[in-house]
Design a protein around this motif. Structure first.
Motif, PDB file in Angstrom:
ATOM      1  N   ALA A  23      52.351  54.779  44.555  1.00 31.26           N
ATOM      2  CA  ALA A  23      51.161  53.951  44.362  1.00 31.26           C
ATOM      3  C   ALA A  23      51.483  52.836  43.376  1.00 31.26           C
ATOM      4  N   MET A  24      50.981  51.672  43.679  1.00 32.12           N
ATOM      5  CA  MET A  24      51.229  50.541  42.800  1.00 32.12           C
ATOM      6  C   MET A  24      50.502  50.757  41.475  1.00 32.12           C
ATOM      7  N   ALA A  25      51.187  50.538  40.377  1.00 34.04           N
ATOM      8  CA  ALA A  25      50.581  50.714  39.061  1.00 34.04           C
ATOM      9  C   ALA A  25      49.460  49.709  38.869  1.00 34.04           C
ATOM     10  N   GLU A  26      48.378  50.165  38.255  1.00 36.49           N
ATOM     11  CA  GLU A  26      47.260  49.268  37.995  1.00 36.49           C
ATOM     12  C   GLU A  26      47.634  48.261  36.913  1.00 36.49           C
ATOM     13  N   GLU A  27      47.120  47.068  37.067  1.00 38.74           N
ATOM     14  CA  GLU A  27      47.309  46.042  36.051  1.00 38.74           C
ATOM     15  C   GLU A  27      46.189  46.172  35.027  1.00 38.74           C
ATOM     16  N   VAL A  28      46.527  46.099  33.763  1.00 39.12           N
ATOM     17  CA  VAL A  28      45.544  46.258  32.692  1.00 39.12           C
ATOM     18  C   VAL A  28      45.007  44.891  32.283  1.00 39.12           C
ATOM     19  N   LEU A  29      43.687  44.799  32.176  1.00 41.41           N
ATOM     20  CA  LEU A  29      43.032  43.579  31.715  1.00 41.41           C
ATOM     21  C   LEU A  29      42.365  43.879  30.378  1.00 41.41           C
ATOM     22  N   PRO A  30      42.857  43.324  29.273  1.00 49.85           N
ATOM     23  CA  PRO A  30      42.289  43.649  27.961  1.00 49.85           C
ATOM     24  C   PRO A  30      40.942  42.960  27.716  1.00 49.85           C
ATOM     25  N   VAL A  31      39.893  43.759  27.685  1.00 46.24           N
ATOM     26  CA  VAL A  31      38.535  43.268  27.425  1.00 46.24           C
ATOM     27  C   VAL A  31      37.975  44.073  26.262  1.00 46.24           C
ATOM     28  N   TYR A  32      37.445  43.400  25.268  1.00 46.62           N
ATOM     29  CA  TYR A  32      36.924  44.090  24.095  1.00 46.62           C
ATOM     30  C   TYR A  32      35.513  44.637  24.325  1.00 46.62           C
ATOM     31  N   ASN A  33      35.273  45.811  23.742  1.00 46.86           N
ATOM     32  CA  ASN A  33      33.952  46.413  23.595  1.00 46.86           C
ATOM     33  C   ASN A  33      33.352  46.953  24.892  1.00 46.86           C
ATOM     34  N   LEU A  34      34.172  47.434  25.799  1.00 52.65           N
ATOM     35  CA  LEU A  34      33.650  48.149  26.965  1.00 52.65           C
ATOM     36  C   LEU A  34      33.649  49.638  26.621  1.00 52.65           C
ATOM     37  N   VAL A  35      32.522  50.125  26.136  1.00 53.17           N
ATOM     38  CA  VAL A  35      32.400  51.532  25.739  1.00 53.17           C
ATOM     39  C   VAL A  35      32.001  52.329  26.974  1.00 53.17           C
ATOM     40  N   GLY A  36      32.832  53.287  27.362  1.00 53.11           N
ATOM     41  CA  GLY A  36      32.703  53.942  28.659  1.00 53.11           C
ATOM     42  C   GLY A  36      31.334  54.471  29.005  1.00 53.11           C
ATOM     43  N   THR A  37      30.675  55.152  28.060  1.00 51.77           N
ATOM     44  CA  THR A  37      29.388  55.775  28.367  1.00 51.77           C
ATOM     45  C   THR A  37      28.210  54.846  28.120  1.00 51.77           C
ATOM     46  N   PHE A  38      28.469  53.612  27.719  1.00 49.03           N
ATOM     47  CA  PHE A  38      27.400  52.640  27.469  1.00 49.03           C
ATOM     48  C   PHE A  38      27.291  51.705  28.667  1.00 49.03           C
ATOM     49  N   MET A  39      26.117  51.541  29.200  1.00 45.37           N
ATOM     50  CA  MET A  39      25.839  50.663  30.341  1.00 45.37           C
ATOM     51  C   MET A  39      26.672  51.027  31.570  1.00 45.37           C
ATOM     52  N   ASN A  40      27.099  52.285  31.651  1.00 47.35           N
ATOM     53  CA  ASN A  40      27.823  52.747  32.841  1.00 47.35           C
ATOM     54  C   ASN A  40      29.199  52.101  32.983  1.00 47.35           C
ATOM     55  N   TRP A  41      29.800  51.665  31.866  1.00 49.25           N
ATOM     56  CA  TRP A  41      31.069  50.942  31.944  1.00 49.25           C
ATOM     57  C   TRP A  41      32.177  51.778  32.574  1.00 49.25           C
ATOM     58  N   ARG A  50      39.543  50.284  41.602  1.00 46.64           N
ATOM     59  CA  ARG A  50      39.787  50.697  42.991  1.00 46.64           C
ATOM     60  C   ARG A  50      39.792  49.497  43.928  1.00 46.64           C
ATOM     61  N   LYS A  51      38.938  48.552  43.639  1.00 41.72           N
ATOM     62  CA  LYS A  51      38.778  47.400  44.522  1.00 41.72           C
ATOM     63  C   LYS A  51      39.918  46.396  44.387  1.00 41.72           C
ATOM     64  N   THR A  52      40.425  46.227  43.160  1.00 45.78           N
ATOM     65  CA  THR A  52      41.357  45.126  42.901  1.00 45.78           C
ATOM     66  C   THR A  52      42.723  45.548  42.377  1.00 45.78           C
ATOM     67  N   GLY A  53      42.851  46.775  41.874  1.00 48.10           N
ATOM     68  CA  GLY A  53      44.093  47.174  41.226  1.00 48.10           C
ATOM     69  C   GLY A  53      44.205  46.682  39.799  1.00 48.10           C
ATOM     70  N   VAL A  54      43.151  46.057  39.305  1.00 48.41           N
ATOM     71  CA  VAL A  54      43.107  45.567  37.922  1.00 48.41           C
ATOM     72  C   VAL A  54      42.101  46.420  37.160  1.00 48.41           C
ATOM     73  N   ARG A  55      42.521  46.995  36.036  1.00 50.20           N
ATOM     74  CA  ARG A  55      41.644  47.891  35.274  1.00 50.20           C
ATOM     75  C   ARG A  55      41.322  47.284  33.905  1.00 50.20           C
ATOM     76  N   PRO A  56      40.085  46.823  33.708  1.00 48.03           N
ATOM     77  CA  PRO A  56      39.664  46.390  32.369  1.00 48.03           C
ATOM     78  C   PRO A  56      39.714  47.576  31.402  1.00 48.03           C
ATOM     79  N   THR A  57      40.039  47.300  30.165  1.00 45.51           N
ATOM     80  CA  THR A  57      40.216  48.363  29.181  1.00 45.51           C
ATOM     81  C   THR A  57      38.878  48.933  28.718  1.00 45.51           C
ATOM     82  N   LEU A  58      38.862  50.231  28.472  1.00 47.55           N
ATOM     83  CA  LEU A  58      37.707  50.905  27.891  1.00 47.55           C
ATOM     84  C   LEU A  58      38.025  51.298  26.450  1.00 47.55           C
ATOM     85  N   GLY A  59      37.025  51.175  25.575  1.00 44.43           N
ATOM     86  CA  GLY A  59      37.186  51.656  24.206  1.00 44.43           C
ATOM     87  C   GLY A  59      38.048  50.790  23.313  1.00 44.43           C
TER      88      GLY A  59
END
Length: 352
Positions: A23-41, A50-59
Motif C-alpha cells: 500500500a502506498m504510504a500516506e502523505e502527511v499534511l501538517p495542520v495545527y490544532n486538529l484535536v481528534g475528538t473535537f468537531m469530529n476531526w 482514504r479519499k486522497t492519500g493525504v492525512r492532515p495531522t491530529l493533535g
C-alpha cells in the motif's frame, strides 16, 4: 512417452503475500490544532486520507492560542501548512503576518461576517457554548440540573463544574469574551463577565487546559460549560448526559481555517481547504454536532438532536480579536491570581 507437468505448490502464507503490491504510504499534511475528538476531526481526517492519500495531522499544537504562538515562533522556518482556530485568533494571526490569502472553493456559502475579505481566514463551522450535565452523577448527589449560568455559582453546585481554559482553548476564549454580553456588559465594560468568571472559580469550578467533554461523559465532571458537540456526541454514544440551554443567553464560537505563510505543501493544503467546504466534510462536521456553514449539509437526525437556541447573543468578531489578548491577561490576574476586578480591568481600560 507421456510428459508430466508439475506445478510448484506455494504455501498459503507465501501465496497470500508474495505478489501483493505494498500500500502506498500516506502523505502527511501538517495542520495545527486538529484535536481528534473535537468537531469530529478524527472522522474527518480519516475520510480525507482514504479519499486522497493525504492525512492532515491530529493533535499537533492543540489549542487556538498555542497554534498561533507556534506560527509566530516558526516564521523563519514554517512547520505547518495551515491552522484551525476560532476566528478571533485567526484575525490576530493575520495582523501578526503568519497567514496568507486563499479563497477556497465553496467560500461563497460562508456568510460575509465569517470570512476575511482578503482571504486570510474563513469559517467552516460554529458551535454554541452551553451547559452539559451528567444526569447520573447529579441524580446520585440529589442535585437538580442547573438552568442558568447563575446557578453554577450556587453552593449546591460547588466543585461540580469544569470549563476549558480560555488562555488555551479558542472556544473558551470566545466564551470568556461573550459571557460579558450575555450578562449585560458592553464593549468598554467587561466587569459583568469577569465577575462571573471569578465567582465560577471561587465556587470550586475548574478551568482546564484540555477537552472537558470526556470528563463529562465519564462523570469526572458532573457539569461542563462547553461546545454543543462536546455534550451531544457523548450523549449519542450512550453517555448519561444532557444539554442545558442557559436561561441568560448563549454565545456562538465561529471556527475556521487559515493557510500558514511560507508553510510546506501549499497545493495539498489548498486542496484540503477546498474539501472542507464541500458537502462530504460539512456533513461529517454536522455528525459531530457542530454547525457547518452549509446548513443543507446537516442530516435530519442530527438537526433533530441540536438544541433550539432562542437567545443567541451576537458577537463582534473584529472587536473580539482586538480585545481578547488583553482579556486573557486580565483573566489570569483576576481569576487565577485573585486580583480585584475593578482595579485590573480599569488598568486595561475595560471597566467602563
Amino acid at each position: 512417452m507421456q510428459r508430466r507437468t508439475f506445478l510448484a505448490v506455494i504455501p498459503a502464507a507465501v501465496a497470500g503475500t508474495a505478489f501483493r503490491v505494498p500500500a502506498m504510504a500516506e502523505e502527511v499534511l501538517p495542520v495545527y490544532n486538529l484535536v481528534g475528538t473535537f468537531m469530529n476531526w478524527n472522522v474527518i481526517v480519516d475520510a480525507y486520507a482514504r479519499k486522497t492519500g493525504v492525512r492532515p495531522t491530529l493533535g499537533l499544537r492543540s489549542g487556538s492560542s498555542p497554534a498561533l504562538v507556534a506560527l509566530k515562533l516558526e516564521t523563519r522556518h514554517p512547520q505547518a501548512s495551515a491552522a484551525y482556530w476560532s476566528l478571533d485568533i485567526a484575525v490576530d494571526a493575520k495582523k501578526e503576518g503568519v497567514t496568507v490569502p486563499y479563497f477556497p472553493q465553496g467560500i461563497d456559502v460562508v456568510p460575509t461576517n465569517l470570512k476575511d475579505k482578503d482571504g486570510h481566514w474563513w469559517a467552516i463551522a460554529s458551535t454554541n457554548v452551553i451547559i452539559g450535565v451528567n444526569d447520573k452523577v447529579l441524580a446520585e448527589r440529589g442535585v437538580k440540573p442547573p438552568a442558568s449560568f447563575a446557578d453554577l455559582l450556587k453552593p449546591e453546585y460547588k466543585g461540580l463544574a469544569a470549563c476549558m481554559d480560555p488562555t488555551w482553548s479558542g472556544t473558551a476564549s470566545v466564551f470568556m469574551y461573550g459571557i460579558n454580553f450575555v450578562l449585560g456588559g458592553t464593549k468598554t465594560d467587561f466587569r459583568p463577565g469577569m465577575r462571573w468568571l471569578k465567582a465560577f472559580a471561587a465556587n470550586g469550578q475548574q478551568f482546564r487546559s484540555e477537552l472537558v467533554s470526556p470528563r463529562l461523559a465519564l462523570g469526572d465532571a458532573a457539569i461542563t460549560v462547553d461546545a454543543e458537540g462536546g455534550i451531544l456526541t457523548p450523549r449519542a454514544k450512550g453517555a448519561p448526559v444532557s444539554a442545558v440551554v442557559p436561561a441568560e443567553g448563549v454565545v456562538s464560537a465561529a471556527l475556521g481555517m487559515s493557510l500558514a505563510k511560507g508553510g510546506p505543501k501549499r497545493a495539498e493544503a489548498e486542496a484540503f481547504m477546498d474539501w472542507l467546504l464541500g458537502a462530504e466534510a460539512q456533513r461529517l462536521i454536522a455528525e459531530g454536532y457542530f454547525r457547518p456553514v452549509r446548513e443543507d449539509a446537516i442530516p435530519a437526525q442530527v438537526a433533530q438532536g441540536l438544541p433550539r437556541i432562542d437567545n443567541l447573543v451576537s458577537l463582534d468578531i473584529p472587536h473580539q480579536a482586538t480585545t481578547v489578548a488583553t482579556l486573557k491577561r486580565a483573566f489570569v490576574e483576576i481569576v487565577m491570581r485573585d486580583g480585584d476586578v475593578d482595579r485590573v480591568l480599569g488598568r486595561h481600560g475595560l471597566a467602563g
